[in-house]
Design an enzyme around this catalytic site. Sequence first.
Site, mmCIF file in Angstrom:
data_model
loop_
_atom_site.group_PDB
_atom_site.id
_atom_site.type_symbol
_atom_site.label_atom_id
_atom_site.label_comp_id
_atom_site.label_asym_id
_atom_site.label_seq_id
_atom_site.Cartn_x
_atom_site.Cartn_y
_atom_site.Cartn_z
ATOM 1 N N CYS A 92 52.372 -44.028 7.429
ATOM 2 C CA CYS A 92 53.276 -42.937 7.813
ATOM 3 C C CYS A 92 54.631 -43.459 8.267
ATOM 4 O O CYS A 92 55.667 -42.832 8.029
ATOM 5 C CB CYS A 92 52.648 -42.087 8.907
ATOM 6 S SG CYS A 92 52.137 -43.021 10.363
ATOM 7 N N HIS A 396 51.156 -41.142 14.927
ATOM 8 C CA HIS A 396 51.605 -40.732 13.589
ATOM 9 C C HIS A 396 53.107 -40.532 13.576
ATOM 10 O O HIS A 396 53.675 -39.876 14.456
ATOM 11 C CB HIS A 396 50.899 -39.433 13.199
ATOM 12 C CG HIS A 396 51.172 -38.980 11.802
ATOM 13 N ND1 HIS A 396 50.954 -39.766 10.692
ATOM 14 C CD2 HIS A 396 51.648 -37.799 11.323
ATOM 15 C CE1 HIS A 396 51.278 -39.090 9.601
ATOM 16 N NE2 HIS A 396 51.705 -37.899 9.954
ATOM 17 N N ASN A 418 56.163 -33.848 7.048
ATOM 18 C CA ASN A 418 55.009 -34.729 7.161
ATOM 19 C C ASN A 418 54.798 -35.473 5.847
ATOM 20 O O ASN A 418 55.481 -35.193 4.848
ATOM 21 C CB ASN A 418 53.767 -33.912 7.541
ATOM 22 C CG ASN A 418 52.692 -34.751 8.199
ATOM 23 O OD1 ASN A 418 52.810 -35.964 8.311
ATOM 24 N ND2 ASN A 418 51.624 -34.114 8.628
#
Length: 477
Positions: A92, A396, A418
């Site tokens: 991520c 994250h 995202n």
Amino acid sequence: MKRKNLMIAGLLLMGMSVAAQQRGGGITPQMLQEIQKNQPAGTQTKAIANALALNKIDDLAKNFAHQGAFDTHFSVETKSQSITDQKSSGRCWMFSGMNVLRSNFANRTDEVAGFKPADTSVQLEFSQDYLFFWDQLEKANLFLQGTIDTGKKPIDDQRVQFFFHSPINDGGTFCGVSDLTERYGLVPKDVMPETYSADNTTVMARLLKSKLREQGLQLRDMVQKGKGEKEISKTKTQMLTEIYRMLTLMLGEPVKEFTYTFKDKNGKALSEPKTYTPQSFYKEVVGEKLNGTFIMVMNDPRRDYYKTYEVEYDRHVQDGTNWVYLNLPMDDIENLAIASLKDGRKLYSSYDVGKQLDRTRGYADLDNFDYGMLFDTQFPMNKAQRISTFDSGSTHAMTLTAVDLDAQGKATKWKVENSWGATWGQKGCLIMTDRWFREYMFRLVVDKKYVPADMLKMSEQKPVLVMPEDPLFQYDE
């Protein structure tokens, strides 16, 4: 078994039994009786137990009164771009960092030589597979060098254990994006697409860890036997050659040169075909070195604010940059984010994303789930307490892209792009209330031009060194 051995074994067992009887703090029959006596009874408890036995906890704890439509309008929003998908990997940090870079590029295409006048935004996604290859090779070297540097320490030393516990991983921070892209450049995704192992890193990571641990032990043995630096370095190079080959088989050989044409979302060419190296492509799309252009800020209420901290070994490259951050209250962090977003600049940011997250709706709010009511208890820890006890941390990274402001200019909610695919949540995005943002947001990377002079000066302080065992940095991003 011989009689003598049986007697010895019996004495050992008796000794263990006596030690167990003398050790305090165990659950005694009286204590267990007290615990059981105070368990709630009745039809309500039985109904909850039956429900929990047959359903997901989150489904039962979900606050139904909070399930209505929520406002998706944002007063300050950057240009949208295609949503990426990290799939079954921990990359991520790379996806978020690259999202920032390609957004910055889209904002300055009129400055790039060779571009035709375009009324449609350029469509560009960088190859995560390409940079991941170099990330893994550099982390392998970071581990091997670590085993050399600590080679004279005992195997159970805390620092030695740190290296061997996790020789390599696919997590990281924006420091990895800045150090790796400056060294190895960038390539478009369609020039070096994802492989199965890039999308699904579990088996690859297991094999690399096993090989590196074996190599690390060999290097430690050389150090302890007094082998010379030149011989050890030669051996390390041979080991990295083997790691390089494994990475090539799983991720592909890194691209060295390619021809590329920039296009819009409809496939229309926006530039003439041009031959690039990864380094020349980086220069064209990024335009300058990243290091030195940004500061990293964090909200850690356990530590003094307006002080700078450095996390040892929180880097991707042996001779690269540790995570160095200025610790700020959330009010200051929000002001930095708002200034950047108002100027159309997205930001790298990270969160404890799993807390109070409604994955179906792509909505994060403190009232999404009422676990306390379900279990007839409370969960009262504040942010500092959650960090200190490993209950919360930066898990994250996502790309901060929008904020909604009230009449007084204060944030009411935020939106991030995202990297879980375009069908997740709000068309690939996550909307979070400001209350949630303040509790579970941790890291932010801000271009220096949006940072007040006094904060820039604070960020230049000699940092306090923080060890990687710190609870806040035990979470992989």
